[in-house]
Design a protein around this motif. Structure first.
Motif, PDB file in Angstrom:
ATOM      1  N   ARG A 141      -3.470   1.601   7.950  1.00 46.12           N
ATOM      2  CA  ARG A 141      -2.041   1.447   8.281  1.00 46.12           C
ATOM      3  C   ARG A 141      -1.418   2.826   8.534  1.00 46.12           C
ATOM      4  N   PRO A 163       0.826  -1.225   0.000  1.00 44.21           N
ATOM      5  CA  PRO A 163       0.000   0.000   0.000  1.00 44.21           C
ATOM      6  C   PRO A 163       0.856   1.269   0.000  1.00 44.21           C
ATOM      7  N   GLU A 164       1.954   1.237   0.766  1.00 43.17           N
ATOM      8  CA  GLU A 164       2.809   2.431   0.858  1.00 43.17           C
ATOM      9  C   GLU A 164       3.522   2.676  -0.484  1.00 43.17           C
ATOM     10  N   THR A 210      -1.882  -4.981  -2.932  1.00 40.90           N
ATOM     11  CA  THR A 210      -2.639  -4.381  -1.820  1.00 40.90           C
ATOM     12  C   THR A 210      -4.060  -4.936  -1.786  1.00 40.90           C
ATOM     13  N   LEU A 222       1.139   4.279  -2.815  1.00 42.87           N
ATOM     14  CA  LEU A 222       0.928   5.692  -2.473  1.00 42.87           C
ATOM     15  C   LEU A 222       2.151   6.553  -2.805  1.00 42.87           C
ATOM     16  N   SER A 248       0.829   4.260   5.668  1.00 40.80           N
ATOM     17  CA  SER A 248       0.024   4.704   4.515  1.00 40.80           C
ATOM     18  C   SER A 248      -0.647   6.029   4.817  1.00 40.80           C
ATOM     19  N   PHE A 262      -5.657   1.611   3.069  1.00 40.94           N
ATOM     20  CA  PHE A 262      -4.799   2.791   2.925  1.00 40.94           C
ATOM     21  C   PHE A 262      -4.886   3.735   4.130  1.00 40.94           C
TER      22      PHE A 262
END
Lengths: 508, 150
Positions: A472, A145-146, A458, A149, A475, A469
């Protein structure tokens, strides 16, 4: 202490005769690339990447990195002597650099820009040395997810900074994303846009597109603007001046400017998508607003040259942090550097410094040496580079076509890729002509597949929920930073452009 | 001309989006994003934004449109044509010979006043590039489809 011993280990690698030789070649080539108007570090890196094949990876990466930050040094020589920036990051250096030269202070301006570049570059490398291991440690908690992003943040920042032409910037990025989807889908094995071609199964390779857009595209654009017809009569003769070296007042009055420019430049450089051009404009406008001689900016104020110069060199160092610790390129130039890492089977990311300490620390140590080499070259080899400015573009241009074509072919011995490079060159020309952003296209081409893979991973982890998103902490932090950047950067950019515009008027 | 460029881009992304809808699945059987997920999002976004940009361009008055400058186009179109010719020559005669021909012709066209210098450069540059790529770096040079009797 760990950092110090790692750095010493890196220095012992960088200081070997063969690596020093590659570093020197990279520094000289970088300066030449910077000196040629219209060619920035991305073009230089893309064109010369194939030349590093057959080299040892450490030497090759050191050489490419030297080309990257060497171009920042070279770009200013034409800004000062010709009022023509070698590349976009040195535009701000023309505001006071050229007026200084016209006043008969070209010699001191050239020496001060070299010193400012050295200070900016060195402060940037010191900050990399301290901060890169910390960034790597933090990024170890990052998952798909990070990474998704971060890729989004890089693209958004770039698009926000494009400013008034944002629609064309978005279109450029979408074309890059679209090209990035060509090839076999790794999750399902289904072919996408391959049209039965075996050459397209592996996707559209990044290097021919980058060489075409930045190398050929810029060349065609230079011909369109008539650069090949112009003479070199506009060069300010600096060698006939009485005083070549800067005065003590020049040094004393700009000592804090160098510190401010270096720190600001580094911070802006770390932000994916912002880059050296924005850093130099911001440093210029900040200096103008806090200087006692702010009204004289644009009329040949030394601080007006020193501020953007320290900032653009510190920014090019700062941009190495997301590349080395996250594997996310923040600019077109670092995207080409990422391609170089991948060519040697190296994957920059959170574990890169731990798993490849020789390469990571060798590269960082080489940047200290590179800045010293460039300082010496910048001051003592200026006459050589001035001769280079005098080589007519009509002679240089065809040679660039040759290097682009043969360089592209040498990567995979593929005629299809060579033809693709020529096509990208023509598209790049029209993009440049009509205000689109080749840099956004290239960055999207690199970040697109990364973002797609990360998003799909993700969705697998979260079983299809986008709530992951915000659940966490890392995130959520990245989302907050992205929102802050998207809101703040346009304001700072507008402030920088306004100040720069006023200085241009004052100077003209 | 920018309008024409936008129309060409629009045609390209419409075809891209059509393929995304016709050939690629939006979701996999397990309900996760499939191979068509990204292409459909990209395609629809691109159509929307290009149409927006195109409408903006059409709204601009004639005075805001860029003026055609035939002189500026002359040399760039010629260089593009020569570059395409070079791409064809590379396939036919290989790296070295194609480069000699390309540089010879291009320099003669662009730099007419210095024929001797052009001749020397047309030989020296390919020679230097050949030495660098083929001998020093051991990199690939384009092979010839037809060998010239030289």
């Amino acid at each position: 202490m760990d950092i110090f011993s790692d750095l010493m280990m890196g220095l012992s690698i960088a200081i070997s005769p063969i690596n020093l030789f590659y570093l020197l070649i990279g520094a000289i080539v970088g300066m030449i690339v910077g000196v040629i108007p219209g060619f920035g570090p991305s073009a230089g890196l893309a064109i010369l990447l194939p030349v590093t094949f057959g080299m040892d990876p450490i030497g090759a990466i050191m050489m490419l990195a030297a080309i990257y930050y060497g171009a920042m040094y070279g770009g200013t020589i034409t800004s000062i002597l010709l009022n023509t920036p070698g590349e976009s990051a040195t535009v701000a250096s023309t505001f006071d650099g050229f007026p200084l030269a016209k006043k008969g202070r070209a010699g001191p301006a050239l020496v001060m820009q070299a010193a400012a570049s050295f200070v900016g570059g060195t402060v940037g490398v010191i900050l990399i040395t301290i901060l890169a291991p910390l960034f790597a440690q933090v990024s170890r908690s990052f998952g798909p997810p990070e990474y998704f992003l971060l890729a989004v943040m890089g693209m958004l920042t770039l698009l926000v900074m494009i400013g008034t032409n944002w629609k064309f910037g978005v279109i450029s990025a979408l074309i890059g994303f679209a090209l990035g989807t060509v090839g076999v889908d790794l999750e399902t094995g289904q072919g996408r846009y391959t049209f039965g071609s075996a050459e397209l199964i592996g996707g559209i390779y990044f290097i021919p597109i980058a060489i075409g857009l930045f190398g050929l595209g810029e060349l065609f654009y230079a011909f369109y603007t008539g650069l090949h017809k112009t003479g070199t009569g506009g060069i300010v003769q600096y060698d006939k001046e009485e005083r070549f070296w800067p005065s003590i007042e020049d040094w004393v009055s700009t000592r804090f400017t160098m510190v401010r420019g270096s720190i600001l430049g580094f911070v802006v450089g770390v932000i994916p998508g912002a880059g050296a051009t924005i850093a130099s404009l911001m440093a210029y406008s900040t200096e103008r607003s806090i200087s006692k001689n702010g009204d004289n900016f644009g009329n040949g104020e030394m601080a007006g040259l020193v501020a953007p110069e320290t900032a653009n060199n510190a920014a090019s160092s700062g941009a190495m942090i997301p590349l080395l610790t996250l594997g996310i390129p923040g600019s077109a130039s670092t995207a080409v550097l990422l391609a170089a890492f991948l060519l040697w089977g190296l994957r920059p990311g959170p574990l890169f410094m731990e798993q490849n300490p020789e390469l990571a620390w060798g590269l960082i140590a080489s940047m200290y040496l590179g800045n010293m080499v460039l300082l010496v070259i910048s001051i003592f080899a200026i006459p050589l580079f001035v001769q280079m400015i005098k080589v007519p573009y009509r002679v240089l241009g065809p040679s660039v076509v040759v290097v682009c074509a043969l360089g592209t072919f040498s990567v995979h011995a593929s005629f299809i890729e060579t033809y693709l490079m020529f096509a990208a060159g023509m598209v790049g020309f029209f993009m440049r002509l009509y205000g689109f952003s080749p840099a956004a296209l290239v960055l999207a081409l690199v970040l697109g597949p990364l973002a797609e893979e990360a998003l799909r991973q993700t969705m697998t982890i979260s079983r299809g929920s986008f709530g992951i998103f915000i659940e966490r902490t890392p995130s959520l932090s990245i989302i907050c930073v992205t929102i802050a950047l998207v809101v703040l950067l346009p304001l700072l950019n507008r402030f920088g452009n306004t100040s720069a515009g006023e200085s241009e008027k004052a100077g003209s | 001309m920018r309008r024409v460029f936008l129309v060409v881009l629009l045609a390209g992304v419409i075809y891209y989006t059509y393929v995304a809808f016709a050939d690629l699945n939006f979701l996999t059987r397990t309900g996760r994003p499939g191979p068509g997920f990204f292409p459909r999002v990209i395609g629809i976004s691109a159509i929307f934004i290009i149409l927006w940009a195109l409408i903006d361009e059409l709204r601009k008055g004639a005075d805001e449109q860029e003026k055609a400058n035939p002189e500026a186009w002359q040399d760039v179109v010629m260089l593009m044509a020569l570059a395409i010719g070079y791409a064809v020559l590379l396939r036919m005669f290989g790296g070295f010979v194609a480069t000699v021909i390309f540089l010879g012709v291009t320099l003669m066209v662009l730099n007419r006043t210095q024929p001797l210098k052009n001749f020397a450069l047309a030989i020296l540059i390919p020679g230097g590039v050949y030495l660098l790529f083929d001998r020093v770096l051991n990199a690939n040079m384009p092979p010839a489809l037809y060998d010239l009797p030289i």
